[in-house]
Design an enzyme around this catalytic site. Sequence first.
Site, PDB file in Angstrom:
ATOM      1  N   ARG A  89       0.855  -1.198   0.000  1.00 47.89           N
ATOM      2  CA  ARG A  89       0.000   0.000   0.000  1.00 47.89           C
ATOM      3  C   ARG A  89       0.882   1.236   0.000  1.00 47.89           C
ATOM      4  O   ARG A  89       1.108   1.871   1.030  1.00 47.89           O
ATOM      5  CB  ARG A  89      -0.935  -0.050   1.216  1.00 47.89           C
ATOM      6  CG  ARG A  89      -2.049  -1.091   1.031  1.00 47.89           C
ATOM      7  CD  ARG A  89      -2.762  -1.373   2.330  1.00 47.89           C
ATOM      8  NE  ARG A  89      -1.844  -1.999   3.283  1.00 47.89           N
ATOM      9  CZ  ARG A  89      -2.113  -2.214   4.569  1.00 47.89           C
ATOM     10  NH1 ARG A  89      -3.285  -1.864   5.053  1.00 47.89           N
ATOM     11  NH2 ARG A  89      -1.219  -2.783   5.358  1.00 47.89           N
ATOM     12  N   TYR A  97      12.229  -2.681  -2.238  1.00 48.12           N
ATOM     13  CA  TYR A  97      12.095  -1.259  -2.557  1.00 48.12           C
ATOM     14  C   TYR A  97      13.441  -0.676  -2.961  1.00 48.12           C
ATOM     15  O   TYR A  97      14.483  -1.147  -2.509  1.00 48.12           O
ATOM     16  CB  TYR A  97      11.624  -0.465  -1.331  1.00 48.12           C
ATOM     17  CG  TYR A  97      10.165  -0.560  -0.992  1.00 48.12           C
ATOM     18  CD1 TYR A  97       9.255   0.338  -1.530  1.00 48.12           C
ATOM     19  CD2 TYR A  97       9.686  -1.526  -0.102  1.00 48.12           C
ATOM     20  CE1 TYR A  97       7.908   0.281  -1.198  1.00 48.12           C
ATOM     21  CE2 TYR A  97       8.334  -1.590   0.230  1.00 48.12           C
ATOM     22  CZ  TYR A  97       7.449  -0.675  -0.323  1.00 48.12           C
ATOM     23  OH  TYR A  97       6.127  -0.734   0.009  1.00 48.12           O
ATOM     24  N   ARG A 155      11.410   4.926   4.225  1.00 48.05           N
ATOM     25  CA  ARG A 155      11.689   6.370   4.196  1.00 48.05           C
ATOM     26  C   ARG A 155      12.317   6.833   5.512  1.00 48.05           C
ATOM     27  O   ARG A 155      13.154   7.742   5.518  1.00 48.05           O
ATOM     28  CB  ARG A 155      10.419   7.148   3.886  1.00 48.05           C
ATOM     29  CG  ARG A 155       9.972   6.954   2.431  1.00 48.05           C
ATOM     30  CD  ARG A 155       8.547   7.399   2.214  1.00 48.05           C
ATOM     31  NE  ARG A 155       8.351   8.786   2.601  1.00 48.05           N
ATOM     32  CZ  ARG A 155       7.152   9.355   2.747  1.00 48.05           C
ATOM     33  NH1 ARG A 155       6.049   8.664   2.550  1.00 48.05           N
ATOM     34  NH2 ARG A 155       7.074  10.628   3.093  1.00 48.05           N
ATOM     35  N   ASP A 189       2.477   4.933  -0.434  1.00 45.57           N
ATOM     36  CA  ASP A 189       2.011   6.278  -0.079  1.00 45.57           C
ATOM     37  C   ASP A 189       1.907   7.176  -1.302  1.00 45.57           C
ATOM     38  O   ASP A 189       2.411   6.846  -2.380  1.00 45.57           O
ATOM     39  CB  ASP A 189       3.018   6.926   0.888  1.00 45.57           C
ATOM     40  CG  ASP A 189       2.928   6.343   2.277  1.00 45.57           C
ATOM     41  OD1 ASP A 189       1.807   6.027   2.726  1.00 45.57           O
ATOM     42  OD2 ASP A 189       3.989   6.208   2.924  1.00 45.57           O
TER      43      ASP A 189
END
Lengths: 266, 266
Positions: free
Chosen positions: A60, A123, A210, A62
Site C-alpha cells: 500500500r 524497494y 523512508r 504512499d
Amino acid sequence: MTDITATPPIVRWAVKIEYDGTGLVGWQRQNNGISVQELLENAAARMIGGQIVPSVTAGRTDAGVHAASIVVHLDFPAGTQFRSHQIRDGLSFHLKPHRVVVLDAAPVGAEWSARFSALWRRYRFTILNRPSRAALMENHAWHVKRPLNAELMQKGADYLLGRHDFSSFRASACQANSPMRTLDELSVRREGELIFIETQARSFLHHQVRNMVGSLALVGYGQWEPDKMGEVLAACDRRVAGPTAPSDGLCFLDVGYEENPFSKNS
Amino acid sequence: MTDITATPPIVRWAVKIEYDGTGLVGWQRQNNGISVQELLENAAARMIGGQIVPSVTAGRTDAGVHAASIVVHLDFPAGTQFRSHQIRDGLSFHLKPHRVVVLDAAPVGAEWSARFSALWRRYRFTILNRPSRAALMENHAWHVKRPLNAELMQKGADYLLGRHDFSSFRASACQANSPMRTLDELSVRREGELIFIETQARSFLHHQVRNMVGSLALVGYGQWEPDKMGEVLAACDRRVAGPTAPSDGLCFLDVGYEENPFSKNS
C-alpha cells in the site's frame, strides 16, 4: 439430485502493474484525490459493465511513491471469462491516460492473496546528490545538496540487518500488530550523482524505508557516526531517529511468491 | 591620452544544462510554444535586469528531446560580474518551475563556442520493448510492442560506422552544407525490456539519430536483413530508409571539447 459442485463466488486474477505515483494519493482509495486502487478497480469495472471488482495489493504505497513491478489481485464476479492478455490489455486501455499500466495477468485461486502470500518485498530509494535540483529525475529522486558519503551510509545500514524491533523507524499511524521485522538487505551504492538504497524484507512497517533513509542521510552527511544507527534502533523510539525522507524517491521494485503466478505466461 | 584598452563587448559564459524536453518545442525559439532557449535567455536576462543575453547551444534538439548534459554559451553584457556558482544557481532559480536546470558554469573567451568548438556529441535513444505501454518511462522511451532483436540491430548498425554520405538518414529540412558525417559509435544493447542505442560523432545531420533508429527497428523486427542498412546508406536517398523514430526516446547525453571549460570547478 442437486448439483453440489461449488461455484466460486469470484474469479481471482493476479496482475503485475507499474505506476508513476506523481500526483496520485497513493495506493489506497481516498476522498482527497486519485488513488491507484480507484483507477485499477474502475478500469476492471469498465471491462465487465460496471460491477464492483475489489482489489488487494502487495504494497500500500504512499502518495508520490512509484512502482516498477507490484502485484495486485482483483476479484472479478463469477462467470466472467478472460484470457490473460485480455486482462492485461483491457485494464491498461481503461487506465489511460493515467501513468498506471498492467504488465502481466494470471488467474489464481481464491485462497491466493497478493498481500498475504507474498514472501518478500523489495524497494529502491533514489537520492540525487548534487547542487542542482532535478530536471530529468524530478518527482523520482530526493534532491540532497550536501555531499553524502555512501560508504559511511552502508556501514550505518549494516546495523539494521536481521530481526529487530523497528519502532524507531515506524510511522505513528502504522497499523501493524508488531514492530518486529526482519531486514534481509539494505544496500547503499553510489553511481555518479545518484545514490541508490535497495532493501528487501518479508514486509515493512509504515514509512519504514523512508525513515531508515532519513537517518542514513544523517550518517552520510557525517552528522552521525555509523554506529549511531545501532543506538537508534535499540532505543525503539521514533523520536530519536532522523526525519522521514520524501516519498518521491521511493519505488516499489518487486515482490516474490512461493510460486510465481505469472510463470506460465512467459 | 585616450585609453585604448579594448573592453570586450560581452562576457561569455559556458553553462552545462539538463532538461526534460516533454512539452517543450525543443531548443530553438519558436512562436508555437516554450523553447529551452527562451527559458534560458529569459532566466539570464532576469539576473541582470532585463538586458538581452543571446545563447548558442551544442545541440539544437527537437521538440520532446531531452538532454542529460548539454553545453550552451551565453553572452552577458560587458561589465557584468558573477562567480560560477552564482550563474549556476541564479539561472536554475529563474528557470523554475520548468524542468530545465544548470549543472555547471564557467567563464570562457569570446572566441570559444559551445557549438563550433565541440569535438564530439553523444546521444542515447531508448526503446521500451514490451506489450504494455510505458508508465514510469512515459515521454522518455519509444514504445515498441513487436519483439526486437538487439543483436541483429547491432549488426545493421555496424554498416553505418565511419565516414559516409548520410543523405538517406537526413531530414528534408536539414540545413547542413554537406551530408558527409563520420559516425564514431553506434551501439545497441538490451537490458531487460529496454533497448539502448548510443551513438557518437563530431556532429549529426538533422533527424539523423532518429532516422537511423527507425531503420534499425526494421532490422530488429526481422523485416530487413542487417546488410540492408548498407544498401540504404549507399542509396543516398531518404525515401529508401525507414521511418523517423519518435523524439521522446532521444536524449542528448554529452558533448566534448578540446579543453573542458568546467574542469576548474570540480
